[in-house]
Write a protein that holds these residues in place. Structure first.
Motif, short mmCIF file in Angstrom:
data_model
loop_
_atom_site.label_atom_id
_atom_site.label_comp_id
_atom_site.label_asym_id
_atom_site.label_seq_id
_atom_site.Cartn_x
_atom_site.Cartn_y
_atom_site.Cartn_z
N ASP A 50 0.86 -1.19 0.00
CA ASP A 50 0.00 0.00 0.00
C ASP A 50 0.89 1.24 0.00
N PRO A 51 0.78 2.11 -1.01
CA PRO A 51 1.67 3.26 -1.09
C PRO A 51 1.28 4.41 -0.16
N GLY A 52 0.12 4.29 0.49
CA GLY A 52 -0.31 5.37 1.37
C GLY A 52 -0.92 6.52 0.58
N ARG A 53 -0.81 7.71 1.10
CA ARG A 53 -1.44 8.87 0.48
C ARG A 53 -0.73 9.24 -0.82
N ILE A 54 -1.47 9.84 -1.72
CA ILE A 54 -0.92 10.27 -3.00
C ILE A 54 0.14 11.35 -2.77
N SER A 55 1.22 11.24 -3.51
CA SER A 55 2.32 12.19 -3.34
C SER A 55 2.02 13.49 -4.09
N ARG A 56 2.75 14.54 -3.72
CA ARG A 56 2.58 15.83 -4.39
C ARG A 56 2.98 15.73 -5.86
N ILE A 182 -7.84 1.77 -14.45
CA ILE A 182 -8.05 1.75 -13.00
C ILE A 182 -7.56 0.43 -12.41
N PHE A 183 -8.04 -0.69 -12.96
CA PHE A 183 -7.71 -1.99 -12.41
C PHE A 183 -6.21 -2.28 -12.49
N GLY A 184 -5.54 -1.75 -13.52
CA GLY A 184 -4.12 -2.02 -13.66
C GLY A 184 -3.26 -1.22 -12.70
N HIS A 185 -3.84 -0.23 -12.02
CA HIS A 185 -3.05 0.63 -11.12
C HIS A 185 -3.60 0.63 -9.70
N LEU A 186 -4.15 -0.47 -9.28
CA LEU A 186 -4.64 -0.58 -7.90
C LEU A 186 -3.63 -1.27 -6.99
N GLY A 187 -2.72 -2.04 -7.58
CA GLY A 187 -1.80 -2.81 -6.76
C GLY A 187 -2.45 -4.01 -6.11
N VAL A 188 -3.67 -4.36 -6.59
CA VAL A 188 -4.40 -5.51 -6.04
C VAL A 188 -5.02 -6.29 -7.19
N GLU A 189 -5.39 -7.54 -6.91
CA GLU A 189 -6.18 -8.33 -7.85
C GLU A 189 -7.63 -8.28 -7.39
N VAL A 190 -8.52 -7.86 -8.28
CA VAL A 190 -9.93 -7.70 -7.89
C VAL A 190 -10.82 -8.80 -8.46
#
Length: 257
Positions: A50-56, A182-190
């Motif tokens: 989990d990358p946490g909050r979006i960076s600046r 969207i699905f390719g940039h979640l870092g999860v398998e849905v």
């Protein structure tokens, strides 16, 4: 739809610019909203940390991407007005055939463009910026170098100029493109294991495909399908095993520094 085309034809440049900005801001908000909602589903399997909050930096890049995508939209309108791009309002089987053609054509063009972007001499110039964000999140879809956005935008406009597409096919493609992004940039398998094991998802890309690309940039270059990766030998050796697994093993991030 004919009425919409007539309305779009009568717009002036300023109105088109305003509409393009609103459209692309809306698509960004949908991508982030839907992506974050998907991350909260209890059935997802995390593939990347989990990358946490979006960076600046990602926020700045996303803002630039909205502007550049809007520019591509305006360019498409100008090419349509100039008679270079032709559209129709056909519905039914014609629109479905146009959608399939557009999806496969863009899948091939984007695979080829992606492969070129990963050439050693070209990679540092633009695409390396996107790969700074290995542990992807929804906004990472928009974390792109302006040159890359213009490059893929050029492929999109070239595809539209190559054939008279139904507007309905273009709308459907835009929706599908956003979903895959969207699905390719979640870092999860849905997707549930039963779906991923089906013959359909042997060829249709799963979120695992692009997550693997963020970890190992030389493989999994496809976007909507794995056809070209399989054909040209760029599919990760463990992709099908991960795709069929009930709980895919998380990817190990590359060691940096």
């Amino acid at each position: 739809m004919d009425g919409v085309l007539d309305w779009a034809w009568r717009l002036d440049v300023g109105q088109v610019v305003g509409f393009a900005l609103l459209e692309n801001m809306g698509l960004f908000l949908i991508a982030v909203g839907v992506g974050n909602a998907m991350l909260r589903l209890p059935t997802v399997v995390r593939l990347l940390p989990d990358p946490g909050r979006i960076s600046r930096l990602q926020l700045w890049l996303a803002s630039g991407a909205i502007l550049m995508n809007s520019l591509v939209t305006v360019a498409g309108w100008a090419l349509w007005k100039a008679g270079i791009i032709h559209l129709n309002a056909d519905l039914g089987l014609r629109a479905l055939a146009d959608f399939v053609l557009l999806l496969l054509l863009m899948d091939l063009l984007m695979y080829a463009g992606h492969a070129v972007a990963h050439r050693p001499r070209l990679f540092p110039l633009a695409h390396a910026l996107h790969h700074r964000f290995v542990d992807a999140q929804p906004a990472t879809l928009y974390a792109l170098h302006p040159l890359e956005i213009l490059g893929f935008g050029g492929l999109w406009l070239a595809a539209l100029a190559a054939h008279t597409f139904s507007v309905w096919a273009i709308v459907a493609y835009t929706a599908v493109n956003l979903v895959f992004g969207i699905f390719g940039h979640l870092g999860v398998e849905v997707l549930p294991p039963a779906a991923r094991r089906s013959p359909v998802f042997r060829w249709v890309a799963t979120p695992t495909l692009h997550a693997g690309h963020h970890v190992e940039p030389s493989v999994n270059l496809g976007f909507y399908t794995s056809i070209w990766d399989r054909l040209f030998g760029t599919l990760a050796a463990d992709y099908d095993e991960r795709r069929r697994s009930t709980e895919p093993e998380p990817y190990a991030l590359p060691v940096t520094g």
